[in-house]
Scaffold this active site. Structure first.
Site, PDB file in Angstrom:
ATOM      1  N   HIS A   1      -4.716   1.148   0.377  1.00  0.00           N
ATOM      2  CA  HIS A   1      -4.718   2.606   0.360  1.00  0.00           C
ATOM      3  C   HIS A   1      -5.368   3.035  -0.955  1.00  0.00           C
ATOM      4  CE1 HIS A   1      -3.433   6.710   0.956  1.00  0.00           C
ATOM      5  NE2 HIS A   1      -2.653   6.408   1.986  1.00  0.00           N
TER       6      HIS A   1
ATOM      7  N   GLU B   1      14.139  -8.548   3.584  1.00  0.00           N
ATOM      8  CA  GLU B   1      13.540  -7.558   2.693  1.00  0.00           C
ATOM      9  C   GLU B   1      13.738  -7.976   1.258  1.00  0.00           C
ATOM     10  OE1 GLU B   1      13.672  -3.713   0.245  1.00  0.00           O
ATOM     11  OE2 GLU B   1      15.074  -5.376   0.405  1.00  0.00           O
TER      12      GLU B   1
ATOM     13  N   GLU C   1       1.988  -7.466  10.148  1.00  0.00           N
ATOM     14  CA  GLU C   1       0.826  -8.352  10.313  1.00  0.00           C
ATOM     15  C   GLU C   1       0.674  -8.741  11.777  1.00  0.00           C
ATOM     16  OE1 GLU C   1       1.741 -11.462   7.469  1.00  0.00           O
ATOM     17  OE2 GLU C   1       0.475 -10.516   5.947  1.00  0.00           O
TER      18      GLU C   1
ATOM     19  N   TYR D   1       7.946  -0.753  -8.286  1.00  0.00           N
ATOM     20  CA  TYR D   1       8.758   0.339  -7.767  1.00  0.00           C
ATOM     21  C   TYR D   1       8.055   1.689  -7.831  1.00  0.00           C
ATOM     22  CZ  TYR D   1      12.871  -2.735  -7.949  1.00  0.00           C
ATOM     23  OH  TYR D   1      13.774  -3.742  -7.753  1.00  0.00           O
TER      24      TYR D   1
ATOM     25  N   ASP E   1      -4.759  12.992  17.430  1.00  0.00           N
ATOM     26  CA  ASP E   1      -5.390  11.764  16.956  1.00  0.00           C
ATOM     27  C   ASP E   1      -6.011  11.980  15.579  1.00  0.00           C
ATOM     28  OD1 ASP E   1      -4.609  10.336  19.119  1.00  0.00           O
ATOM     29  OD2 ASP E   1      -6.610   9.906  19.884  1.00  0.00           O
TER      30      ASP E   1
ATOM     31  N   SER F   1     -18.467  10.148 -14.937  1.00  0.00           N
ATOM     32  CA  SER F   1     -18.110  11.516 -14.574  1.00  0.00           C
ATOM     33  C   SER F   1     -17.178  11.519 -13.374  1.00  0.00           C
ATOM     34  CB  SER F   1     -19.386  12.298 -14.234  1.00  0.00           C
ATOM     35  OG  SER F   1     -19.046  13.456 -13.511  1.00  0.00           O
TER      36      SER F   1
END
Lengths: 708, 708
Positions: A647, A396, A408, A658, A624, A591
């Protein structure tokens, strides 16, 4: 009183909260879990055995710990435990050529050298293999030149230096203090500014709390301590040589030159005893007050050295070596009784810069004890509804590599089957309150669980974590800097983290003082951070409670209404950033209406979804829908220039890994737009990003509507 | 006899085939469906009403047909029918400035002009709004210059011209014959070669069958006919201005300059009567024999004109206009009784270049009649296990735009819920046999269905389609050129198409002769292609049978073992391409071992999966594994330079969109590698692509293993 009022404000209105029957069941599970969990001695147990020796990623000792964890998890009774290796790019100091920084005179003589190691804490004098402070993945080289001080090395610091003070750092060596942002961003900023090297130091203003002694007499950073850490700009790529694919034996590897996020300049960290010598001789202007740290020297913003030292220069001597190295994740599973193909994941890393007394073993202990508790429940005939996966990640500290490579490797399965990911890095970084960062869909569950868990603080007996923390319990958005990143930001799996933290308002130091130093020992926790281990127990109950309720609830405890609330808040916030340029907004016809309209649509879909839950339903179908809600925010095209940050609602800030940024695509398009060279083009990009955000929110809303 | 032997060979070994109990049920459904379907008169019904008038995408008439279809689907009894509009970039001739090509003399006088329209077929003389032959999305301009003939305009034709004949086409106008590859690839090749315009003509060698008269006396292309068509290189982007996102009102649009796949040079199609005039005057060398078509002129490979005409030049006059235009999909649904969140999709386009007698209405009729049949079943109390979605796509002819925009709009839902997509473009393009292109996972279902359907050919009474077609029934891989593309290649949804076709061995003409001309009428089908409509009925039974069995089987009729077989075949094939360079393979240490190992692993996983199906099982769980198998081959990073082609096993060929390429990433890396300027770099890319393929196959295999 006030508490009562706040309490009422914080309880979501009943209409918004349809899980009540289910949550009763969840709470039973948590109580059950708490009952069987010997959390109060877990930390002792684990740290006594797992923090004795340095266990840096890629070392034999860290493999030994992996083997030990695997064996114990098997003994605890998991259905399966396996060791999953990857071959990733790591970075170590060259043992025969130490890294240091020197001041050299006109003749090239080294008149001052920084220290080669930290003074070893008492009781560990005989330990070998303590890696000295270094910046992992630094470029090699011996650049020599003038020094320029750039405060924290943030984007705004470099802007101020270049635009207001009109100081050019091209070809200079930059010195910045640690804190405020991820160190990799400092390095990137220095590179973009044209510096040929960067030195990072820990200033007492940022790494010492008021009235606290340096370790071992207190928990402050001693002057000889320094912060290790990687200086990559991976943007979620994992192993720098195998972006997008797991680093298996057969996997194609880019050359080092083509690796992702590797800095092109030398980088080195120093403590404040060393930093004084570099800073006290600096020439140049006096910096603004807010650039001044706490060292008893006059900060200057160079370049050059003052007075007698004008002929002097600073030289960095960096010989760090990058090498492909085998790392090991430990993956344990409990097969779900009814939904084996639905996964709830608890993962935390095992590798440490040195002993890892806080980072990561205070978190790894929580995972270990959760496994032990689960094993006991299983031996009593219990089995969770869904599959639980436990992970001990490796590397990490070298860029979230173990967790990202496994993500992955298993992306297809996780995309189809993962319900949630709970992270278990350091469980304690302060002594004040619980802190939770998570997906908005987990807010309600966090509220409910923390109401069931007692505050660990003396004098707060009978008070729950939820009451104790009230407004102080900041539930905020996820940034990065730990192993949830690939799960949340790349794959779109609902994720959360919880740890005990300081009082942000009154304690202004960065992180915790001994962060990533040799002083992160078992003793610093036992003596200062959590002598009773009750804070760690509380964190374990939160993390374990999340896992057990996510794995065992009939109806998934995820709340789309909370997501709607957050979306509205973030949309207002990003629109506010845009509206700071009202003329341009009008001129380029930008807008935010489409985004607000999409949020409204999402809100209606979420409310309708939860209302329908109150009538008889097909549990799998709605579960789901809940599971895939977070996936609905994923854009496979990724954010501009960051293909693994997918995302659309949340990403690590482009200026500080961070920190989490909401609507990051729009935010980055708007960032510093007033100084854009091509404003028309820049505003077109803002429009494009608003369009993508609006579509994504609509798209996520669709996942909540009745399926046919 | 022979048939019996072949029959046995074609039945998959029992071990490989675990669906038998389920297939009985499936077959009942299909019989049931056949029983209630009045397929024998559907085509008459539909074509009488939907091929009377031209209904180009974006025109009022095509909207009217959409409204009519919507109304009829509602009347047939679907649970919901909606019209879904998008605003996409279309392209039309400028009505006041016709497109044509002229030969101009030294004084600039037009000594010959190509025709402005095709002679209108009998019975349609009074029809207005027949769009003349044009190349949609051609650049505007009037380039003038010498003409160079480049055969079919394929990559290899341009290689031959440039490398062997050493003819440079920079700044020239290129003329190529239609056929062999997708016209957009010809245009791209001409652009890459530096041509400033491209003319495409239909040569009788490619558009006339032996012994057949031109329409209306037969089904050959008349000399005045020409092939319309778009000349985009979209690589799956859909609307050129909104790649990756649905073209809604609020969606950000790129400027025309930044649009995806728009050609930068003028393009125009002509028939062979016009082509003669351009070709007969050409100078230059005599081309190789295989470059010669059937026109009674001496093909030359220019540049320039011969003899008296040296001072002449060709001028293209192209005024085609691109404009954002509203299109309309019609989407109808039957809610699944038990699994409403599992989707089986039957889609085909409605827009036609002119009347659409074959393309697309022979396919749209099949969709329409399937809806009618489903409606009748519903009125009798039936309801499928899963949701069935019917789609009438718009603007397929302009780059698969209606289907791609809807796929983009619904990507999240489809990714989570879509079981399969069956395409219904032209149902008949020949009079010989059934042809099926599909995902390997559908092979077994196709075998089983075709065994239940009678051959429509006279003299073959009592013979099934499966027997009839025997080896001739080519089941092959999907390329592109129709609306399944976004579903299969981008989203990874198991997909298939079926149509009646010619005998490839004996009938050497391209496509069917009147393809995309005004002569695609109802009458050409009624008189020549299928006077009894029994061939169309057979195609309807195959397509409908696929839909009904996918929607209604308890266990999904998808076969992972067939995928394993195909993967092995394709791996051998691509390795063979690599092994044509044994020295380089050794020098650059390139090996296919990891790919074969991954295929072996997949094969074992597939066999284990199907063996486990024979014991009691959790149906939903294994069905999800089957559904997500195809998704397992998707790489969100896409193929190099083709971000929307994300299927690692299959993609449209980079040299011919119509053709499917297996392991396209490796294939493209190996293509023409012997002429690579940087062989080391080129072979590194081969290694990288092998690595990606091996990982993806491993990854797909994981989806088949027990989930925990």
């Amino acid at each position: 009183g006030l508490t009562g009022v706040l309490f009422m404000v914080f309880i979501p209105p009943l209409l918004y909260f349809s899980f009540i029957p289910t949550m009763v069941n969840v709470m039973n599970e948590i109580q059950h879990f708490n009952h069987v969990t010997p959390v109060d001695n877990c930390y002792c147990f684990l740290c006594r055995s797992f923090t004795r020796l340095p266990h840096l990623a890629g070392t034999e000792q860290n493999l030994k710990y992996a083997e030990q964890i695997m064996k114990e998890w098997q003994d605890f009774g998991l259905d399966s435990v396996e060791m999953v290796p990857y071959d990733v790019l790591l970075s170590y100091p060259n043992k025969s050529r130490p890294n240091y920084i020197s001041i050299v005179d006109a003749n090239g003589n080294e008149v001052f050298n920084t220290s080669l190691a930290e003074p070893v804490p008492e009781g560990y004098e005989d330990v070998s293999d303590i890696v000295p402070p270094y910046s992992a993945f630094s470029a090699r080289g011996q650049p020599k030149g003038d020094l320029v001080y750039v405060n924290y090395g943030r984007t705004e610091d470099f802007f101020q230096l270049q635009r207001q003070m009109e100081i050019d750092v091209t070809g200079k060596i930059v010195i910045v203090r640690y804190g405020k942002i991820f160190r990799g961003n400092k390095v990137k900023n220095a590179m973009l500014a044209g510096a040929k090297g960067i030195i990072m130091f820990s200033d007492p203003a940022d790494y010492c709390a008021d009235g606290v002694q340096p370790y071992p007499d207190g928990w402050n950073l001693p002057g000889g301590g320094a912060q290790r850490g990687n200086v990559l700009n991976l943007n979620g790529a994992g192993d720098p040589l195998t972006p997008g694919y797991p680093a298996k034996e057969y996997t194609y590897r880019y050359s080092f030159e083509d690796g992702v996020g590797l800095p092109s300049i030398p980088v080195h960290p120093i403590g404040y005893h060393d930093a004084i010598h570099l800073l006290k001789n600096m020439g140049g202007k006096t910096p603004p007050n807010n650039w001044k740290g706490a060292l008893n020297v006059s900060y200057r913003i160079g370049p050059g050295f003052i007075d007698d030292f004008k002929s002097h220069a600073v030289r960095m001597n960096i010989h760090t070596i990058n090498q492909v190295t085998r790392i090991y994740n430990v993956i344990g599973k409990i097969r779900g009784a009814l939904e084996p193909d639905r996964y709830v994941i608890l993962g935390g890393h095992r590798d440490a810069w040195v002993f890892g007394g806080i980072d990561p073993m205070s978190g790894a202990a929580v995972v270990h004890e959760t496994v032990r508790s689960a094993g006991r429940l299983i031996s009593k005939g219990w089995r969770p509804r869904r599959t639980i996966i436990f992970a001990s990640w490796d590397a990490e500290e070298f860029g979230l590599q173990g967790s990202t490579e496994w993500a992955e490797d298993n992306a297809k399965l996780l995309q189809d089957r993962a319900v949630a990911y709970i992270n278990a890095d350091s469980a304690i970084e302060g002594m004040y309150t619980l802190r939770v960062d998570c997906s908005p869909s987990l807010h309600t569950l966090v509220y409910n669980i923390t109401k069931q868990i007692a505050s660990p603080e003396e004098g707060e007996e009978g008070m729950s974590l939820y009451e104790k923390t009230e407004f102080l319990m900041m539930i905020s958005k996820l940034g990065s800097g730990s192993d949830f990143e690939a799960y949340f930001i790349r794959l779109g799996i609902a994720a959360g983290r919880a740890r005990y933290t300081k009082n942000k308002k009154t304690e202004r130091y960065s992180s915790y003082p001994v962060y990533h130093s040799v002083y992160e020992t078992f003793e610093i926790v036992e003596k200062f951070y959590d002598p009773s281990f009750r804070r760690l127990q509380a964190v374990a109950q939160v993390r374990g409670g999340l896992i057990f309720s996510l794995a065992d609830s009939l109806l998934l405890p995820l709340d789309a209404n909370q997501y709607a609330d957050s979306l509205r808040k973030y949309a207002q916030s990003i629109a506010h950033v845009g509206q700071m340029h009202p003329e341009e907004m009008q001129m380029y016809q930008v807008s935010f209406d489409s985004l607000f309209s999409a949020v409204e649509n999402f809100t209606i879909a979420a409310r309708g979804f939860h209302e329908r839950l109150e009538t008889p339903l097909q549990v799998r179908l709605v579960n789901d829908q809940l599971m895939y809600l977070e996936r609905g925010f994923i854009d496979p095209l990724g954010l501009p220039g960051r293909p693994f940050y997918r995302h659309v609602i949340f990403a690590p800030s482009s200026h500080n890994k961070y920190a989490g940024e909401s609507f990051p695509g729009i935010y980055d398009a708007l960032f510093d737009i007033e100084n854009s060279v091509e404003p028309q083009r820049a505003w077109r990009e803002v429009k494009r990003q608003i369009s993508i955000a609006a579509f994504t929110v609509h798209s996520a809303a669709m996942t909540l509507t009745p399926p046919a």
